[in-house]
Scaffold this motif. Structure first.
Motif, PDB file in Angstrom:
ATOM      1  N   PRO A 161       0.823  -1.211   0.000  1.00  0.00           N
ATOM      2  CA  PRO A 161       0.000   0.000   0.000  1.00  0.00           C
ATOM      3  C   PRO A 161       0.857   1.261   0.000  1.00  0.00           C
ATOM      4  O   PRO A 161       1.911   1.316   0.640  1.00  0.00           O
ATOM      5  N   GLY A 162       0.398   2.300  -0.732  1.00  0.00           N
ATOM      6  CA  GLY A 162       1.095   3.585  -0.730  1.00  0.00           C
ATOM      7  C   GLY A 162       2.287   3.632  -1.662  1.00  0.00           C
ATOM      8  O   GLY A 162       3.177   4.463  -1.480  1.00  0.00           O
ATOM      9  N   THR A 163       2.359   2.721  -2.652  1.00  0.00           N
ATOM     10  CA  THR A 163       3.489   2.728  -3.587  1.00  0.00           C
ATOM     11  C   THR A 163       3.556   4.054  -4.347  1.00  0.00           C
ATOM     12  O   THR A 163       4.620   4.637  -4.515  1.00  0.00           O
ATOM     13  N   THR A 164       2.397   4.514  -4.821  1.00  0.00           N
ATOM     14  CA  THR A 164       2.347   5.785  -5.537  1.00  0.00           C
ATOM     15  C   THR A 164       2.189   6.919  -4.527  1.00  0.00           C
ATOM     16  O   THR A 164       1.173   7.008  -3.840  1.00  0.00           O
ATOM     17  N   ARG A 165       3.199   7.792  -4.450  1.00  0.00           N
ATOM     18  CA  ARG A 165       3.156   8.895  -3.480  1.00  0.00           C
ATOM     19  C   ARG A 165       3.069  10.254  -4.151  1.00  0.00           C
ATOM     20  O   ARG A 165       2.921  11.255  -3.476  1.00  0.00           O
ATOM     21  N   ASP A 166       3.175  10.275  -5.444  1.00  0.00           N
ATOM     22  CA  ASP A 166       3.053  11.523  -6.187  1.00  0.00           C
ATOM     23  C   ASP A 166       2.212  11.242  -7.417  1.00  0.00           C
ATOM     24  O   ASP A 166       1.954  10.077  -7.757  1.00  0.00           O
ATOM     25  N   THR A 167       1.765  12.280  -8.081  1.00  0.00           N
ATOM     26  CA  THR A 167       0.986  12.073  -9.290  1.00  0.00           C
ATOM     27  C   THR A 167       1.897  11.631 -10.433  1.00  0.00           C
ATOM     28  O   THR A 167       3.026  12.090 -10.558  1.00  0.00           O
ATOM     29  N   ILE A 168       1.393  10.714 -11.237  1.00  0.00           N
ATOM     30  CA  ILE A 168       2.085  10.260 -12.443  1.00  0.00           C
ATOM     31  C   ILE A 168       1.175  10.583 -13.615  1.00  0.00           C
ATOM     32  O   ILE A 168       0.005  10.193 -13.625  1.00  0.00           O
ATOM     33  N   GLU A 169       1.691  11.312 -14.570  1.00  0.00           N
ATOM     34  CA  GLU A 169       0.858  11.804 -15.668  1.00  0.00           C
ATOM     35  C   GLU A 169       1.446  11.410 -17.007  1.00  0.00           C
ATOM     36  O   GLU A 169       2.650  11.445 -17.211  1.00  0.00           O
ATOM     37  N   ASP A 170       0.548  11.024 -17.935  1.00  0.00           N
ATOM     38  CA  ASP A 170       0.971  10.730 -19.301  1.00  0.00           C
ATOM     39  C   ASP A 170      -0.238  10.900 -20.212  1.00  0.00           C
ATOM     40  O   ASP A 170      -1.387  10.863 -19.758  1.00  0.00           O
ATOM     41  N   SER A 171       0.039  11.103 -21.490  1.00  0.00           N
ATOM     42  CA  SER A 171      -1.022  11.370 -22.458  1.00  0.00           C
ATOM     43  C   SER A 171      -1.107  10.266 -23.485  1.00  0.00           C
ATOM     44  O   SER A 171      -0.107   9.600 -23.802  1.00  0.00           O
ATOM     45  N   VAL A 172      -2.313  10.095 -24.021  1.00  0.00           N
ATOM     46  CA  VAL A 172      -2.530   9.115 -25.077  1.00  0.00           C
ATOM     47  C   VAL A 172      -3.730   9.581 -25.899  1.00  0.00           C
ATOM     48  O   VAL A 172      -4.624  10.270 -25.380  1.00  0.00           O
ATOM     49  N   VAL A 173      -3.724   9.246 -27.172  1.00  0.00           N
ATOM     50  CA  VAL A 173      -4.841   9.592 -28.049  1.00  0.00           C
ATOM     51  C   VAL A 173      -5.757   8.381 -28.155  1.00  0.00           C
ATOM     52  O   VAL A 173      -5.327   7.291 -28.544  1.00  0.00           O
ATOM     53  N   LEU A 174      -7.034   8.591 -27.800  1.00  0.00           N
ATOM     54  CA  LEU A 174      -8.042   7.538 -27.867  1.00  0.00           C
ATOM     55  C   LEU A 174      -9.213   8.028 -28.710  1.00  0.00           C
ATOM     56  O   LEU A 174      -9.788   9.077 -28.408  1.00  0.00           O
ATOM     57  N   GLY A 175      -9.537   7.294 -29.758  1.00  0.00           N
ATOM     58  CA  GLY A 175     -10.676   7.668 -30.585  1.00  0.00           C
ATOM     59  C   GLY A 175     -10.564   9.060 -31.181  1.00  0.00           C
ATOM     60  O   GLY A 175     -11.574   9.728 -31.415  1.00  0.00           O
ATOM     61  N   GLY A 176      -9.343   9.520 -31.426  1.00  0.00           N
ATOM     62  CA  GLY A 176      -9.140  10.838 -32.017  1.00  0.00           C
ATOM     63  C   GLY A 176      -9.053  11.964 -31.007  1.00  0.00           C
ATOM     64  O   GLY A 176      -8.909  13.128 -31.389  1.00  0.00           O
ATOM     65  N   PHE A 177      -9.133  11.643 -29.710  1.00  0.00           N
ATOM     66  CA  PHE A 177      -9.066  12.658 -28.668  1.00  0.00           C
ATOM     67  C   PHE A 177      -7.842  12.420 -27.790  1.00  0.00           C
ATOM     68  O   PHE A 177      -7.502  11.281 -27.477  1.00  0.00           O
ATOM     69  N   SER A 178      -7.201  13.518 -27.388  1.00  0.00           N
ATOM     70  CA  SER A 178      -6.049  13.423 -26.512  1.00  0.00           C
ATOM     71  C   SER A 178      -6.501  13.486 -25.060  1.00  0.00           C
ATOM     72  O   SER A 178      -7.230  14.405 -24.663  1.00  0.00           O
ATOM     73  N   PHE A 179      -6.089  12.493 -24.264  1.00  0.00           N
ATOM     74  CA  PHE A 179      -6.421  12.445 -22.843  1.00  0.00           C
ATOM     75  C   PHE A 179      -5.130  12.509 -22.038  1.00  0.00           C
ATOM     76  O   PHE A 179      -4.123  11.898 -22.401  1.00  0.00           O
ATOM     77  N   ARG A 180      -5.181  13.253 -20.936  1.00  0.00           N
ATOM     78  CA  ARG A 180      -4.061  13.294 -19.994  1.00  0.00           C
ATOM     79  C   ARG A 180      -4.479  12.544 -18.737  1.00  0.00           C
ATOM     80  O   ARG A 180      -5.286  13.032 -17.949  1.00  0.00           O
ATOM     81  N   PHE A 181      -3.987  11.326 -18.591  1.00  0.00           N
ATOM     82  CA  PHE A 181      -4.339  10.493 -17.444  1.00  0.00           C
ATOM     83  C   PHE A 181      -3.377  10.776 -16.287  1.00  0.00           C
ATOM     84  O   PHE A 181      -2.164  10.838 -16.481  1.00  0.00           O
ATOM     85  N   ILE A 182      -3.952  10.957 -15.101  1.00  0.00           N
ATOM     86  CA  ILE A 182      -3.167  11.298 -13.920  1.00  0.00           C
ATOM     87  C   ILE A 182      -3.414  10.247 -12.843  1.00  0.00           C
ATOM     88  O   ILE A 182      -4.514  10.169 -12.272  1.00  0.00           O
ATOM     89  N   ASP A 183      -2.408   9.425 -12.595  1.00  0.00           N
ATOM     90  CA  ASP A 183      -2.486   8.441 -11.517  1.00  0.00           C
ATOM     91  C   ASP A 183      -2.117   9.150 -10.220  1.00  0.00           C
ATOM     92  O   ASP A 183      -1.149   9.902 -10.163  1.00  0.00           O
ATOM     93  N   THR A 184      -2.894   8.913  -9.168  1.00  0.00           N
ATOM     94  CA  THR A 184      -2.697   9.656  -7.923  1.00  0.00           C
ATOM     95  C   THR A 184      -2.409   8.716  -6.759  1.00  0.00           C
ATOM     96  O   THR A 184      -2.622   7.501  -6.848  1.00  0.00           O
ATOM     97  N   ALA A 185      -1.916   9.314  -5.688  1.00  0.00           N
ATOM     98  CA  ALA A 185      -1.635   8.534  -4.476  1.00  0.00           C
ATOM     99  C   ALA A 185      -2.935   7.999  -3.880  1.00  0.00           C
ATOM    100  O   ALA A 185      -3.977   8.655  -3.930  1.00  0.00           O
TER     101      ALA A 185
END
Length: 439
Positions: free
Chosen positions: A245-269
């Protein structure tokens, strides 16, 4: 200055198959003729041996666009040469020796605007089109570049002008106490304008998100599969997955294009009560990421969704779209009728198609949609809305026509700021300085 001749490499810096040098201005044809020693003909690509100072620089294709039928509205010559860095620099140096100067960022598009080839909103769309990385971004920029947004603004302006003309007609005959403008009709026009402008103002949140990439926060308790979901959405091992538990302690962000739209996914603690100061800081960032996002994917393995209800009470949510993600369906048998709840397994991929469809449906726009994507346009529209509210109040309170017209002119002023009918050097410099050199 717009009466001198400018030159620059229009293609990205680096080595490639070809590079394009663009010359614009009154001396463009003379400089190109000197280098190519050919008789240039409008809209015709001609092969030429480029020579300067007694030596051959390259063999190239030279194309002449005669004023005003060119991008800038001036005489423009484009030389397509080999992509050698040496060739590019020698060719550019030769143009400068022959009387051109190096173009500043965005100066070609600035000249197109100043010469009436496009309005300011269309000029800004050029930069958006260059920066587009997804189909949706491309579609919005293309619509604006083709004048879709400008046409909408012209329609709005016409209605403002009509309001002004009717009220000023009263002023011309004020001594006769004649009322040419039916106040109920004017109120109806104002209400229609307010509805249209409010829609545009409200569209900024989605339009800007599509332009920048739609922010999606992935939140939930520790060990519910948030990082696994991020990796599945990105199709990459972007985040560390662990049973601790608690492996992610900061936000991790990356982008990907899905169905012609750009999304910025943010994994959080993971959200939980913790005495660890570092983990607490990460949890605070989780809440902030959720509050700033347009979409929240709340991941849980609790079918009662008790953790979600606790989260929604502690997080200041506004109008974000929230999906509850019941993860680990490969390990648990879920049965729920909760709205906006998706059952899936980020680990095996089961149910992921439903989530992807929900995301692209949320982002979808009609082909001819007019959305605000520019913060400058958004601020101007807010000022127009404020002026329009004053117009409506003035009409309802039977204020004299000359006072109502002042607020209408205020709205027209801010409308002109968007299209460039009203400009100042500082605004133009700020807009075009963000362009790349050569455009």
């Amino acid at each position: 200055m717009t009466n001198d001749t400018i030159a620059s490499i229009a293609t990205p810096h680096g080595i490639g198959g070809i590079a394009v040098l663009r010359i614009s201005g009154d001396e463009a044809v003379r400089i190109a003729n000197t280098l190519a020693n050919v008789e240039l003909k409008p809209r015709k690509a001609q092969f030429a041996r480029i020579r300067h100072e007694g030596r051959t620089i390259d063999e190239a294709v030279v194309t002449y666009y005669k004023s005003p039928q060119s991008y800038t509205g001036e005489d423009v010559v484009e030389i397509s040469c080999h992509g050698s860095l040496y060739v590019q620099q020698e060719l550019l140096r030769a143009c400068i020796v022959l009387g051109a100067r190096l173009a500043e960022p965005g100066e070609y598009t600035l000249r197109a605007f100043l010469n009436g080839k496009m309005d300011l909103a269309q000029s800004e769309a050029v930069a958006d089109l260059i920066d587009a990385t997804s189909e949706a971004q491309h579609r919005l920029a293309t619509n604006q570049l083709r004048g879709g947004f400008s046409k909408k603004l012209a329609e709005i302006r016409d209605r403002f002008v009509y309001l002004t003309s009717m009220l000023e007609l009263e002023l011309d005959f004020s001594d006769e106490e004649v009322e040419f403008a039916d106040r109920s009709q004017l109120s109806s026009i104002v209400d229609e304008l307010r509805q249209e402008i409010s829609r545009l103002v409200d569209s900024f949140k989605k339009g800007n998100a599509i332009k920048q990439g739609i922010p999606v926060a992935i939140v939930g308790r520790p060990n519910v599969g948030k990082s696994t979901l991020l990796n599945a959405l990105l199709n990459d091992e972007r985040a560390i997955v662990s049973d601790i538990p608690g492996t992610t302690r900061d936000t991790i962000e990356d982008s990907v294009v899905l169905g012609g739209f750009s999304f910025r996914f943010i994994d959080t603690a993971g959200i939980r009560n913790s005495s660890d100061s570092i983990e607490q800081a990460g949890i605070e960032r989780s809440y902030r990421s959720a509050e700033k996002s347009q979409v929240i994917l709340f991941v849980t393995d609790d079918p009662t969704l008790q953790d979600f209800h606790e989260f929604s009470q502690q997080c200041s949510l506004s109008d974000q779209k929230v999906w509850k993600i019941l993860n680990k369906c490969d390990q648990h048998a879920y049965n729920t009728i909760e709205p906006d709840c998706l059952i899936l397994s980020a680990k095996t991929g089961e149910g992921m198609d439903s989530l992807l469809n929900c995301l692209t449906d949320f982002a979808s726009i009609t082909p001819d949609a007019t959305l605000l994507t520019n913060i400058r346009h958004h601020e101007a529209m807010i000022h127009i809305l404020e002026a329009l509210d004053n117009v409506r109040e003035g009409i309802l309170n039977q204020l004299p026509a000359d006072l109502v017209v002042i607020d209408i002119r205020e709205a027209l002023y801010h409308l002109g700021l968007i299209t460039g009918q009203v400009t100042n050097d500082e605004v133009l410099k700020n807009i075009f300085s963000r362009f790349c050199i050569g455009k």
